[in-house]
Design an enzyme around this catalytic site. Structure first.
Site, PDB file in Angstrom:
ATOM      1  N   LYS A  40       2.771 -41.397  13.790  1.00 25.09           N
ATOM      2  CA  LYS A  40       2.104 -42.618  13.317  1.00 25.09           C
ATOM      3  C   LYS A  40       1.493 -42.405  11.935  1.00 25.09           C
ATOM      4  O   LYS A  40       1.670 -43.220  11.035  1.00 25.09           O
ATOM      5  CB  LYS A  40       1.006 -43.052  14.304  1.00 25.09           C
ATOM      6  CG  LYS A  40       1.534 -43.515  15.644  1.00 25.09           C
ATOM      7  CD  LYS A  40       0.410 -44.025  16.539  1.00 25.09           C
ATOM      8  CE  LYS A  40      -0.615 -42.957  16.865  1.00 25.09           C
ATOM      9  NZ  LYS A  40      -0.071 -41.789  17.574  1.00 25.09           N
ATOM     10  N   THR A  41       0.757 -41.315  11.802  1.00 25.83           N
ATOM     11  CA  THR A  41       0.105 -41.061  10.521  1.00 25.83           C
ATOM     12  C   THR A  41       1.155 -40.812   9.444  1.00 25.83           C
ATOM     13  O   THR A  41       1.030 -41.264   8.308  1.00 25.83           O
ATOM     14  CB  THR A  41      -0.876 -39.877  10.648  1.00 25.83           C
ATOM     15  OG1 THR A  41      -1.811 -40.187  11.693  1.00 25.83           O
ATOM     16  CG2 THR A  41      -1.630 -39.640   9.358  1.00 25.83           C
ATOM     17  N   ASP A 225      -5.108 -46.514   9.916  1.00 21.30           N
ATOM     18  CA  ASP A 225      -4.755 -45.479  10.898  1.00 21.30           C
ATOM     19  C   ASP A 225      -5.776 -45.537  12.038  1.00 21.30           C
ATOM     20  O   ASP A 225      -6.895 -46.016  11.845  1.00 21.30           O
ATOM     21  CB  ASP A 225      -4.787 -44.097  10.222  1.00 21.30           C
ATOM     22  CG  ASP A 225      -4.009 -43.039  11.028  1.00 21.30           C
ATOM     23  OD1 ASP A 225      -3.419 -43.386  12.066  1.00 21.30           O
ATOM     24  OD2 ASP A 225      -4.004 -41.872  10.606  1.00 21.30           O
ATOM     25  N   GLU A 226      -5.427 -45.046  13.222  1.00 18.88           N
ATOM     26  CA  GLU A 226      -6.344 -44.964  14.363  1.00 18.88           C
ATOM     27  C   GLU A 226      -7.017 -46.322  14.642  1.00 18.88           C
ATOM     28  O   GLU A 226      -8.220 -46.395  14.886  1.00 18.88           O
ATOM     29  CB  GLU A 226      -7.429 -43.903  14.108  1.00 18.88           C
ATOM     30  CG  GLU A 226      -6.886 -42.519  13.764  1.00 18.88           C
ATOM     31  CD  GLU A 226      -6.561 -41.660  14.977  1.00 18.88           C
ATOM     32  OE1 GLU A 226      -6.670 -42.154  16.123  1.00 18.88           O
ATOM     33  OE2 GLU A 226      -6.179 -40.488  14.763  1.00 18.88           O
ATOM     34  N   GLN A 256      -5.628 -43.139  23.111  1.00 17.09           N
ATOM     35  CA  GLN A 256      -6.471 -42.207  22.365  1.00 17.09           C
ATOM     36  C   GLN A 256      -7.756 -42.874  21.879  1.00 17.09           C
ATOM     37  O   GLN A 256      -8.383 -42.406  20.930  1.00 17.09           O
ATOM     38  CB  GLN A 256      -5.708 -41.628  21.180  1.00 17.09           C
ATOM     39  CG  GLN A 256      -4.541 -40.757  21.594  1.00 17.09           C
ATOM     40  CD  GLN A 256      -3.912 -40.072  20.391  1.00 17.09           C
ATOM     41  OE1 GLN A 256      -4.508 -39.224  19.761  1.00 17.09           O
ATOM     42  NE2 GLN A 256      -2.691 -40.470  20.060  1.00 17.09           N
ATOM     43  N   ARG A 602      -3.216 -32.133  21.130  1.00 17.44           N
ATOM     44  CA  ARG A 602      -3.366 -31.474  19.827  1.00 17.44           C
ATOM     45  C   ARG A 602      -2.510 -30.221  19.754  1.00 17.44           C
ATOM     46  O   ARG A 602      -2.297 -29.652  18.705  1.00 17.44           O
ATOM     47  CB  ARG A 602      -4.828 -31.047  19.566  1.00 17.44           C
ATOM     48  CG  ARG A 602      -5.896 -32.148  19.585  1.00 17.44           C
ATOM     49  CD  ARG A 602      -5.595 -33.279  18.681  1.00 17.44           C
ATOM     50  NE  ARG A 602      -4.937 -34.357  19.394  1.00 17.44           N
ATOM     51  CZ  ARG A 602      -4.213 -35.307  18.804  1.00 17.44           C
ATOM     52  NH1 ARG A 602      -4.049 -35.318  17.512  1.00 17.44           N
ATOM     53  NH2 ARG A 602      -3.636 -36.261  19.513  1.00 17.44           N
TER      54      ARG A 602
HETATM   55  P1  ATP Z   1      -1.813 -38.617  16.603  1.00 20.51           P
HETATM   56  O1  ATP Z   1      -1.645 -39.719  17.593  1.00 20.51           O
HETATM   57  O2  ATP Z   1      -2.260 -37.370  17.264  1.00 20.51           O
HETATM   58  O3  ATP Z   1      -2.636 -39.024  15.432  1.00 20.51           O
HETATM   59  P2  ATP Z   1       0.552 -39.138  15.090  1.00 20.51           P
HETATM   60  O4  ATP Z   1       1.340 -40.111  15.882  1.00 20.51           O
HETATM   61  O5  ATP Z   1      -0.237 -39.670  13.961  1.00 20.51           O
HETATM   62  O6  ATP Z   1      -0.347 -38.272  16.062  1.00 20.51           O
HETATM   63  P3  ATP Z   1       1.613 -37.338  13.143  1.00 20.51           P
HETATM   64  O7  ATP Z   1       0.389 -36.528  12.975  1.00 20.51           O
HETATM   65  O8  ATP Z   1       1.978 -38.310  12.091  1.00 20.51           O
HETATM   66  O9  ATP Z   1       1.566 -38.048  14.567  1.00 20.51           O
HETATM   67  O10 ATP Z   1       2.858 -36.396  13.388  1.00 20.51           O
HETATM   68  C1  ATP Z   1       2.788 -35.308  14.294  1.00 20.51           C
HETATM   69  C2  ATP Z   1       3.536 -34.120  13.736  1.00 20.51           C
HETATM   70  O11 ATP Z   1       4.916 -34.374  13.755  1.00 20.51           O
HETATM   71  C3  ATP Z   1       3.184 -33.830  12.291  1.00 20.51           C
HETATM   72  O12 ATP Z   1       3.205 -32.445  12.085  1.00 20.51           O
HETATM   73  C4  ATP Z   1       4.312 -34.515  11.536  1.00 20.51           C
HETATM   74  O13 ATP Z   1       4.505 -33.923  10.279  1.00 20.51           O
HETATM   75  C5  ATP Z   1       5.479 -34.272  12.454  1.00 20.51           C
HETATM   76  N1  ATP Z   1       6.543 -35.292  12.335  1.00 20.51           N
HETATM   77  C6  ATP Z   1       6.404 -36.615  12.473  1.00 20.51           C
HETATM   78  N2  ATP Z   1       7.586 -37.240  12.347  1.00 20.51           N
HETATM   79  C7  ATP Z   1       8.508 -36.278  12.124  1.00 20.51           C
HETATM   80  C8  ATP Z   1       9.936 -36.266  11.906  1.00 20.51           C
HETATM   81  N3  ATP Z   1      10.627 -37.390  11.908  1.00 20.51           N
HETATM   82  N4  ATP Z   1      10.515 -35.085  11.721  1.00 20.51           N
HETATM   83  C9  ATP Z   1       9.810 -33.946  11.732  1.00 20.51           C
HETATM   84  N5  ATP Z   1       8.500 -33.877  11.924  1.00 20.51           N
HETATM   85  C10 ATP Z   1       7.841 -35.034  12.120  1.00 20.51           C
HETATM   86 MG    MG Z   2      -2.303 -39.643  13.569  1.00 16.71          MG
END
Ligand code: ATP
Ligand code: MG
Length: 731
Positions: A40-41, A225-226, A256, A602
């Protein structure tokens, strides 16, 4: 318009199809609702880059909101590397509070403030509220400044002004009046508090058409975000700004949502769907962070919550190391387990920075910190003051240091008016002048002043009482253990009353004092001098640890959005997670479960879950054994390293002869006591005031009384031995 087929674009590299669709969607309200680690981020960051590079959006037109300043810095950095520094710089990227502060500085005139208005921090707020309580002639024991501030904060998060504060009880009425006066004082001082930053911005956008148009023009595109942890005030800001152009892009995971205690309301997701019916929703299903087994464990936990959108999450990282569930004897053994495993992981190639240790309450860091120091493992503590530099710990140690050496002027100055006993700066100047004349310490100057002064004004009486108290401690320190001295200091100064003010912060401060009391009680034979030397050493090692690659210690709440190869989740016990304050309400228990879920998700490669059989976190070691967190029951054996049954038996036998010492508390009852309280009795508690007993039961040898107090305090569970209450005649 760029077509989806254009997968070769550099900004779409490293994204899967779902992510690409979300990044390249056309302008309009959009919601990316997806589980942890699904990117997402990352999508939000790429979306900004995409808008700048491919949609002819200027950075100046973007407002991007993150949950922490750290997250904003990281996003800024990533955008810098994707696009070159210049583009990112002109953008407004930061937390809601930071963005609102910047906007309000520019618009200060509209609010009748100067552009240099003050931002009152928590301590300043408290000072103002204490004055308000005094001016209103209120009893600050009944109407605790902290409790009033909490109520006011909630009102502000919901955009409720003093005049509109709903009055249902007498306490509400007091809050409404205190709120009005508090706001007046802030304004007189040209100040806003943290909550005002949001409320004033939201209100300005609601009521001032000129202002809202100006900022709608400016922020053509808004990204958040969030989003699941936004509160009402924040939602109103977003809604107002996006009302015309409707370019509102948010990412969220309702599983979350962990900040409802600060006014966050994940129903904002429903509001968004209502207010922006043309909303386009995106789902991300691949988790890139964790191994399959970690994900399976986390899913099993969150699946038990009702009222959630079930989300399918998968990962390419099949298998992985199973989860380690470790039952320690007590919090020290738990901390030692974490430290030893850390050393093992370091030997197998992990770095300190790979490892994070998480817990529910700040007080839990103490045992971990001590064990890390003993094992020479560098660590850093996030989001909290280090245990020994916390105000309440410094206060208590200040008293003890004064008893140890009354010539310690630093401690003298620290505690002479703590809790406030009417010794002001003028009086202290007199003492300091006398000290200079005699060439002595402040304490000795004080004694000399008291000797020759016969007048007994308010300040003199207070000084004399303080001197007597310290003299008694000095005499006592030869006779009692350090724990005994601390007990006496706490009793003489009424410190509990002072620090434990009914607010969450007050509770956690008091928990810290009890944690200190528990450490000291563990070593009844240590001398006062050795104890104070050890404490000084802890602080020194702390300072060094900042500069090196270190293990991260943090609360579950501050772990949001972060990721680590190895995660330890500690203290997974009933009363800690779920926290005792949340156990009465299913809604709050569900939030505690989400907190565990956030913690588990995490972890990238290895996840440890630990709990202790006994914990002296309340200053007791004679309490009943802790129960493992109810949430752990939902973990299938298939994700665990060792099937549960085998592990239980194996550990239990080693407890056949527990090595723990008998507690030194005098309140401990030698035999099973009779219950002192009965359901329906009216009682008077020294600081919660009048209440009614709902229930009383024996927990081990302790009587646990559940009391409903008035004045908005609500239901409290109390140990009768710790909180003796007066029985009142029945109505
Ligand atoms: P959270 O809900 O915990 O905030 P999130 O959904 O925001 O998580 P991110 O932090 O954006 O998730 O991504 C999680 C991890 O996966 C990060 O290390 C990110 O760089 C990696 N990642 C995300 N998408 C890809 C992709 N398509 N290929 C490889 N790595 C990825
Ligand atoms: Mg995130």
């Amino acid at each position: 318009m760029v077509s989806m087929a254009d997968n070769t674009h550099p900004l779409l590299h490293g994204l899967n199809d779902q992510q690409r669709a979300a990044v390249t969607t056309s302008v309009g309200p959009a919601l990316v609702l997806a589980g942890p680690g699904s990117g997402k981020t990352r999508v939000l960051t790429h979306r900004i880059a995409w808008m700048l590079a491919e949609m002819h959006v200027s950075p100046w037109q973007i407002l991007a909101v993150t949950f922490t300043n750290k997250a904003a810095r990281e996003m800024n950095h990533r955008l810098g590397t994707m696009l070159g520094d210049a583009s990112a710089r002109a953008m407004m990227l930061g937390t809601f509070h930071a963005a609102c502060a910047r906007i309000l500085r520019r618009e200060a005139m509209r609010l009748g403030l100067s552009p240099d208005f003050l931002i009152f921090d928590t301590d300043d707020q408290l000072t103002v509220m204490k004055q308000v309580v005094a001016d209103m002639g209120l009893d600050d024991k009944r109407y605790r400044p902290h409790a009033l501030l909490n109520a006011i904060s909630s009102a502000k998060n919901e955009l409720i002004l003093p005049a509109d504060y709903p009055v249902r009880t007498y306490f509400d009425e007091i809050v409404a009046r205190a709120y009005a006066q508090y706001q007046q004082t802030l304004r007189k001082n040209d100040g806003l508090d943290f909550d005002d930053l949001l409320m004033e911005a939201a209100r300005m956008f609601q009521t001032d058409p000129e202002a809202v148009h100006q900022y709608r023009d400016r922020f053509q595109h808004i990204l958040v975000d969030e989003f699941q942890d936004t509160n009402i005030a924040q939602y109103v800001i977003l809604k107002q700004l996006a009302a015309d152009h409707r370019s509102l892009y948010v990412v969220a995971d309702e599983d979350q949502s962990i900040y409802s205690w600060r006014g966050a309301d994940y129903r904002n997701i429903l509001r968004l769907r209502q207010d922006f019916p043309e909303l386009v929703e995106f789902l991300l299903e691949e988790n890139y962070r964790s191994t399959q087994v970690i994900l399976d464990g986390a899913q099993a936990i969150i699946a038990q919550n009702a009222d959630r959108t079930p989300k399918h999450l998968f990962t390419e990282k099949k298998g992985g190391q199973p989860l380690t569930l470790h039952e320690a004897y007590d919090e020290q053994e738990e901390a030692d387990f974490v430290a030893k495993e850390t050393l093992r992981l370091l030997r197998s190639g992990h770095t300190h920075g790979d490892i994070a240790v998480m817990y529910r309450t700040n007080a839990q860091s103490r045992a971990l910190e001590e064990s890390f120091i003993r094992h020479n493992i560098p660590y850093r503590l996030i989001g909290a003051t280090r245990f020994y530099s916390r105000k309440e710990i410094k206060d208590v140690l200040g008293f003890v240091r004064l008893a140890h050496n009354p010539d310690d002027d630093v401690s003298f100055m620290r505690v002479v008016n703590v809790p406030p006993r009417g010794i002001g700066s003028r009086t202290l100047t007199n003492v300091a002048t006398e000290a200079q004349r005699l060439g002595s310490s402040l304490y000795r100057a004080l004694l000399s002043l008291l000797e020759c002064k016969s007048s007994a004004g308010r300040a003199e009486r207070a000084l004399s009482a303080f001197a007597t108290m310290v003299a008694q401690w000095i005499a006592l320190r030869q006779e009692v253990s350090v724990a005994g001295l601390i007990d006496r200091v706490l009793a003489d100064t009424d410190y509990e009353m002072f620090i434990r003010d009914g607010s969450d912060q007050g509770e956690s401060r008091w928990e810290n004092v009890l944690a200190l009391r528990a450490v000291v009680a563990e070593e009844p034979d240590v001398s006062l001098t050795d104890f104070l030397t050890d404490v000084a050493l802890v602080a020194d090692v702390d300072e060094l640890s900042e500069e090196v690659d270190a293990v991260t210690l943090l609360t579950l709440h501050s772990a949001k959005g972060l990721e680590y190869p190895v995660v330890f989740l500690t203290g997974l016990e009933e009363g800690l997670l779920p926290h005792s304050r949340s156990m009465e309400s299913p809604v709050e228990v569900a939030e505690e479960r989400r907190l565990l879920y956030v913690g588990m998700t995490r972890a990238e490669q290895r996840l440890y879950l630990t709990y202790a059989f006994r914990r002296s976190w309340r200053g007791f070691r004679d309490s009943e054994p802790s129960l493992p967190s109810r949430f752990l029951e939902d973990l299938p054996d298939s994700v665990l390293k060792q099937p549960r049954n085998q592990r239980r038996q194996a550990t239990k036998s080693s407890w056949a002869t527990p090595s723990w010492r008998a507690p030194s508390r005098k309140t401990e009852a030698p035999t099973r006591p009779e219950l002192q309280y009965r359901t329906g009795q009216r009682v008077m508690h020294a600081f919660y005031g009048e209440g009614m007993v709902l229930e009383s039961e024996l927990e081990g040898r302790q009587e646990m009384v559940t009391v409903l107090f008035g004045n908005g305090i609500g239901v409290k569970k109390l140990l009768s031995s710790m909180a003796p209450m007066e029985l009142l005649p029945q109505h």
